[in-house]
Design a protein around this motif. Structure first.
Motif, PDB file in Angstrom:
ATOM      1  N   ASN A 214       0.855  -1.146  -0.101  1.00 36.11           N
ATOM      2  CA  ASN A 214       0.015   0.075  -0.008  1.00 36.11           C
ATOM      3  C   ASN A 214       1.009   1.072   0.164  1.00 36.11           C
ATOM      4  N   ASP A 215       1.989   1.266   1.022  1.00 29.90           N
ATOM      5  CA  ASP A 215       2.904   2.387   0.841  1.00 29.90           C
ATOM      6  C   ASP A 215       3.389   2.734  -0.491  1.00 29.90           C
ATOM      7  N   MET A 216       3.589   1.693  -1.127  1.00 26.87           N
ATOM      8  CA  MET A 216       4.277   1.704  -2.639  1.00 26.87           C
ATOM      9  C   MET A 216       3.283   2.585  -3.469  1.00 26.87           C
TER      10      MET A 216
ATOM     11  N   VAL B 260       1.081   7.465  -6.127  1.00 27.09           N
ATOM     12  CA  VAL B 260      -0.034   8.415  -6.362  1.00 27.09           C
ATOM     13  C   VAL B 260       0.086   9.776  -5.631  1.00 27.09           C
ATOM     14  N   LEU B 261       0.678   9.823  -4.350  1.00 27.23           N
ATOM     15  CA  LEU B 261       0.575  10.926  -3.509  1.00 27.23           C
ATOM     16  C   LEU B 261       1.803  11.510  -3.459  1.00 27.23           C
ATOM     17  N   GLY B 262       2.789  10.789  -3.974  1.00 25.23           N
ATOM     18  CA  GLY B 262       4.385  11.345  -3.797  1.00 25.23           C
ATOM     19  C   GLY B 262       5.018  11.247  -2.217  1.00 25.23           C
ATOM     20  N   MET B 263       4.204  10.567  -1.410  1.00 25.81           N
ATOM     21  CA  MET B 263       4.561  10.219   0.008  1.00 25.81           C
ATOM     22  C   MET B 263       3.836   9.046   0.332  1.00 25.81           C
ATOM     23  N   SER B 264       4.609   8.442   1.665  1.00 26.40           N
ATOM     24  CA  SER B 264       3.836   7.139   2.166  1.00 26.40           C
ATOM     25  C   SER B 264       2.537   7.791   2.820  1.00 26.40           C
ATOM     26  N   SER B 265       1.866   6.714   3.367  1.00 25.15           N
ATOM     27  CA  SER B 265       0.522   7.097   4.128  1.00 25.15           C
ATOM     28  C   SER B 265       1.104   7.833   5.398  1.00 25.15           C
ATOM     29  N   LYS B 266       2.071   7.388   6.038  1.00 28.31           N
ATOM     30  CA  LYS B 266       2.361   7.952   7.265  1.00 28.31           C
ATOM     31  C   LYS B 266       2.866   9.419   7.020  1.00 28.31           C
ATOM     32  N   GLN B 267       3.487   9.689   5.933  1.00 30.76           N
ATOM     33  CA  GLN B 267       3.826  11.185   5.898  1.00 30.76           C
ATOM     34  C   GLN B 267       2.626  11.880   5.318  1.00 30.76           C
ATOM     35  N   PHE B 268       1.729  11.298   4.742  1.00 33.53           N
ATOM     36  CA  PHE B 268       0.437  12.033   4.217  1.00 33.53           C
ATOM     37  C   PHE B 268      -0.368  12.387   5.618  1.00 33.53           C
ATOM     38  N   ARG B 269      -0.378  11.220   6.462  1.00 36.32           N
ATOM     39  CA  ARG B 269      -1.091  11.649   7.754  1.00 36.32           C
ATOM     40  C   ARG B 269      -0.502  12.716   8.523  1.00 36.32           C
TER      41      ARG B 269
ATOM     42  N   GLU C 260      -3.599   8.217  13.464  1.00 32.06           N
ATOM     43  CA  GLU C 260      -2.782   6.928  12.878  1.00 32.06           C
ATOM     44  C   GLU C 260      -3.715   5.964  12.318  1.00 32.06           C
ATOM     45  N   GLY C 261      -4.921   5.803  12.493  1.00 36.20           N
ATOM     46  CA  GLY C 261      -5.918   4.824  12.179  1.00 36.20           C
ATOM     47  C   GLY C 261      -6.822   5.498  10.779  1.00 36.20           C
ATOM     48  N   ILE C 262      -6.531   6.343  10.682  1.00 37.99           N
ATOM     49  CA  ILE C 262      -7.188   6.992   9.431  1.00 37.99           C
ATOM     50  C   ILE C 262      -6.492   6.775   7.943  1.00 37.99           C
ATOM     51  N   SER C 263      -7.091   6.246   7.055  1.00 35.54           N
ATOM     52  CA  SER C 263      -6.833   6.097   5.905  1.00 35.54           C
ATOM     53  C   SER C 263      -6.615   7.199   5.153  1.00 35.54           C
ATOM     54  N   PRO C 264      -5.489   7.357   4.321  1.00 32.67           N
ATOM     55  CA  PRO C 264      -5.415   8.557   3.292  1.00 32.67           C
ATOM     56  C   PRO C 264      -6.370   8.743   2.332  1.00 32.67           C
ATOM     57  N   LYS C 265      -7.255   7.451   2.015  1.00 33.80           N
ATOM     58  CA  LYS C 265      -7.979   7.490   1.026  1.00 33.80           C
ATOM     59  C   LYS C 265      -9.144   8.353   1.335  1.00 33.80           C
ATOM     60  N   VAL C 266      -9.610   8.541   2.829  1.00 35.46           N
ATOM     61  CA  VAL C 266     -10.558   9.462   3.119  1.00 35.46           C
ATOM     62  C   VAL C 266     -10.391  10.667   2.840  1.00 35.46           C
ATOM     63  N   HIS C 267      -9.032  11.340   2.519  1.00 30.84           N
ATOM     64  CA  HIS C 267      -8.824  12.657   2.125  1.00 30.84           C
ATOM     65  C   HIS C 267      -8.419  12.838   0.667  1.00 30.84           C
ATOM     66  N   MET C 268      -8.374  11.737  -0.059  1.00 30.47           N
ATOM     67  CA  MET C 268      -7.661  11.964  -1.499  1.00 30.47           C
ATOM     68  C   MET C 268      -9.001  12.283  -2.449  1.00 30.47           C
ATOM     69  N   THR C 269      -8.651  12.875  -3.321  1.00 26.23           N
ATOM     70  CA  THR C 269      -9.383  13.441  -4.237  1.00 26.23           C
ATOM     71  C   THR C 269     -10.092  12.072  -5.107  1.00 26.23           C
ATOM     72  N   PRO C 270     -11.155  12.166  -5.778  1.00 26.25           N
ATOM     73  CA  PRO C 270     -11.830  11.268  -6.744  1.00 26.25           C
ATOM     74  C   PRO C 270     -10.766  10.505  -7.606  1.00 26.25           C
TER      75      PRO C 270
ATOM     76  N   LEU D 111      -6.963   6.327  -9.459  1.00 28.44           N
ATOM     77  CA  LEU D 111      -5.534   5.994  -9.930  1.00 28.44           C
ATOM     78  C   LEU D 111      -5.066   4.835  -8.885  1.00 28.44           C
ATOM     79  N   PHE D 112      -5.231   5.042  -7.723  1.00 29.01           N
ATOM     80  CA  PHE D 112      -4.739   4.093  -6.625  1.00 29.01           C
ATOM     81  C   PHE D 112      -5.580   2.650  -7.004  1.00 29.01           C
ATOM     82  N   THR D 113      -6.803   2.761  -7.093  1.00 24.40           N
ATOM     83  CA  THR D 113      -7.573   1.443  -7.380  1.00 24.40           C
ATOM     84  C   THR D 113      -6.959   0.959  -8.532  1.00 24.40           C
ATOM     85  N   ARG D 114      -6.923   1.712  -9.511  1.00 27.57           N
ATOM     86  CA  ARG D 114      -6.398   0.961 -10.722  1.00 27.57           C
ATOM     87  C   ARG D 114      -4.885   0.334 -10.672  1.00 27.57           C
ATOM     88  N   LEU D 115      -4.000   1.237  -9.959  1.00 30.42           N
ATOM     89  CA  LEU D 115      -2.707   0.676  -9.593  1.00 30.42           C
ATOM     90  C   LEU D 115      -2.813  -0.558  -8.777  1.00 30.42           C
ATOM     91  N   GLN D 116      -3.762  -0.580  -7.941  1.00 30.00           N
ATOM     92  CA  GLN D 116      -3.809  -1.731  -6.990  1.00 30.00           C
ATOM     93  C   GLN D 116      -4.213  -2.866  -7.661  1.00 30.00           C
TER      94      GLN D 116
END
Length: 99
Positions: free
Chosen positions: A18-20, A25-34, A41-51, A56-61
């Motif tokens: 996921n961090d990869m 997608v974001l240019g940073m790890s989930s920790k850095q984004f948070r 800590e428990g909040i997913s970056p996806k909650v604050h990502m644009t559509p 893009l994240f979903t397609r890459l996943q």
């Protein structure tokens, strides 16, 4: 795919993958984004990502899942996914995701 590739699959196998994707997608790890956006800590970056970022994240996943199943190693997958992201990220999408 991760379970099939790692016996047994550990939590960090999922975190690494996921961090990869977040880094691509974001240019940073989930920790850095948070940290940057003051998220707990428990909040997913996806909650604050644009559509566009979520799309893009979903397609890459999905592509990453296929590459794992093909037995392609982490570094090769990372390069391939970054290249794919560059190809599917149009100038309009780059503006939408702040790049």
């Amino acid at each position: 795919a991760i379970q099939a590739a790692h016996d047994p699959a550990k939590f960090y196998h999922y975190t690494t993958e996921n961090d990869m994707l977040y880094r691509i997608v974001l240019g940073m790890s989930s920790k850095q984004f948070r940290e940057q956006y003051g998220l707990n800590e428990g909040i997913s970056p996806k909650v604050h990502m644009t559509p566009a970022q979520i799309s893009l994240f979903t397609r890459l996943q999905r592509s990453n899942t296929d590459l794992i199943q093909m037995g392609i190693d982490y570094n090769q997958r990372k390069e391939m996914l970054a290249e794919l992201a560059g190809k599917i990220t149009t100038p309009r999408l780059k503006t939408a995701i702040g790049q």
